[in-house]
Design an enzyme around this catalytic site. Structure first.
Site, short mmCIF file in Angstrom:
data_model
loop_
_atom_site.label_atom_id
_atom_site.label_comp_id
_atom_site.label_asym_id
_atom_site.label_seq_id
_atom_site.Cartn_x
_atom_site.Cartn_y
_atom_site.Cartn_z
CB THR A 59 -1.03 -0.07 1.17
OG1 THR A 59 -1.93 1.02 1.03
CG2 THR A 59 -0.38 -0.03 2.54
CE LYS A 63 -1.96 0.82 -3.23
NZ LYS A 63 -3.36 1.15 -3.43
N GLY A 121 -2.98 10.41 -9.68
CA GLY A 121 -2.01 9.60 -8.94
C GLY A 121 -2.16 8.12 -9.27
N GLY A 122 -1.64 7.27 -8.37
CA GLY A 122 -1.62 5.84 -8.62
C GLY A 122 -3.00 5.22 -8.79
CG LEU A 206 -10.73 5.80 -5.11
CD1 LEU A 206 -11.69 6.26 -6.18
CD2 LEU A 206 -9.31 5.88 -5.61
CE1 TYR A 208 -10.58 2.84 2.14
CE2 TYR A 208 -11.12 2.53 4.45
CZ TYR A 208 -10.22 2.45 3.41
OH TYR A 208 -8.95 2.00 3.65
#
Ligand code: NDP
Length: 265
Positions: A59, A63, A121-122, A206, A208
């Site tokens: 993570t 990554k 970004g990623g 994205l 949560y």
């Protein structure tokens, strides 16, 4: 006993051990899954083998950088240029990206033709490539130019934040793949977002764990809203299927069970 780990920095917040260990226990598999705070990239391979790992999740912020530690990269991770899963095959490390499918499973039944991704970004990369793979037209908008180059080179239409209103197409879904919601900030100016939302059906963030201003604004404009909770769940299911070579249906049953208990908050 097999051992799996999640590597990142920070890592103490990660719920992955709870999710994976519950399913491993329920399936009667002799394996454990641990967290590991990775402070440096140096000698990652030596660390992996000396820990006796059979697989790992990767993570933030590794990554992209740890892709270099793999002997082989399979599937969509090659295009994305980032991995979140490593599986050991004898003396080789094989890299995969399950974030992409984790995202896609949230929206596969939504009949989406055009998507706008905020952020470059990623995670934006993973989402852009999985959508493209499903013939969805993708545009990317970001506050700065540097990270947009990768998308331009890969044939995506790109915009700086200030140019986004020149986008001249219908958008079915707007995906906030920036880190703005961590601070409950909006990724674009409110009036710009309101303008975009007025022609859109779905807003996805994205993040949560708590409702962010991005999704609150979308709700006020009667859009369907989706947060990142299930993306986390689905990427974990896909990763565990790679680790233990058991079909995703069986894993899903138990992973959903524990996910509902802890709600990943
Ligand atoms: P990166 O650091 O790779 O990229 C962050 C992006 O956000 C960049 O494009 C950056 O712009 C932009 N950005 C940051 N702050 C702001 C802001 N205040 N306003 C506008 N743009 C901003 O992060 P990731 O792509 O890896 O992750 C993005 C988010 O997605 C994180 O919050 C992460 O936690 C979440 N995530 C959730 C997952 C899940 O399973 N639900 C999986 C993966 C990620 P610039 O290029 O100009 O710096």
């Amino acid at each position: 006993m097999k051992l799996f780990a999640v590597f990142g920095n920070p890592i103490s917040h990660s719920k992955s051990p709870i999710l994976h260990n519950y399913v491993l226990y329920k399936l009667g598999i002799d394996a454990r899954y641990i967290r590991y705070l990775l402070e440096s990239l140096d000698n990652f391979r030596d660390l992996f083998f000396s820990m006796g790992l059979s697989g790992a999740n990767i993570t933030l912020p590794y990554k992209e950088s740890l892709i270099k530690s793999c002997d082989e990269v399979r599937g969509i991770a090659n295009e994305i240029g980032a991995i979140n899963t490593i599986v050991r095959e004898d003396s080789k490390l094989i890299g995969y990206n399950t974030d992409a499918i984790g995202f896609y499973k949230n929206i596969e039944n939504e009949n989406i033709k055009n998507a706008l991704i905020l952020g470059a970004g990623g995670s934006a990369r993973a989402i852009a490539f999985i959508l493209k793979e499903h013939n969805i037209d993708v545009s990317i908008v970001n506050r700065s130019a540097k990270n947009l180059d990768f998308f331009k080179q890969n044939g995506f239409q790109t915009f700086l934040n200030k140019e986004v209103l020149s986008l001249d197409k219908n958008i079915d879904i707007v995906i906030n793949a920036t880190s703005s919601s961590i601070n409950n900030a909006l990724p674009l100016e409110q009036t710009t977002l309101e303008n975009i939302f007025s022609g859109t059906k779905i807003a996805f963030d994205l993040m949560y764990g708590k409702e962010c201003e991005f999704l609150s604004l979308a709700k006020r404009q009667n859009l369907k809203t989706i947060d990142g909770e299930k993306m986390l769940l689905y990427q974990a299911i896909a990763a565990l299927a790679l680790f233990i070579k058991i079909d995703e249906k069986t894993i899903t049953k138990y992973m959903c069970e524990i996910f509902d208990i802890i709600k990943c908050k």
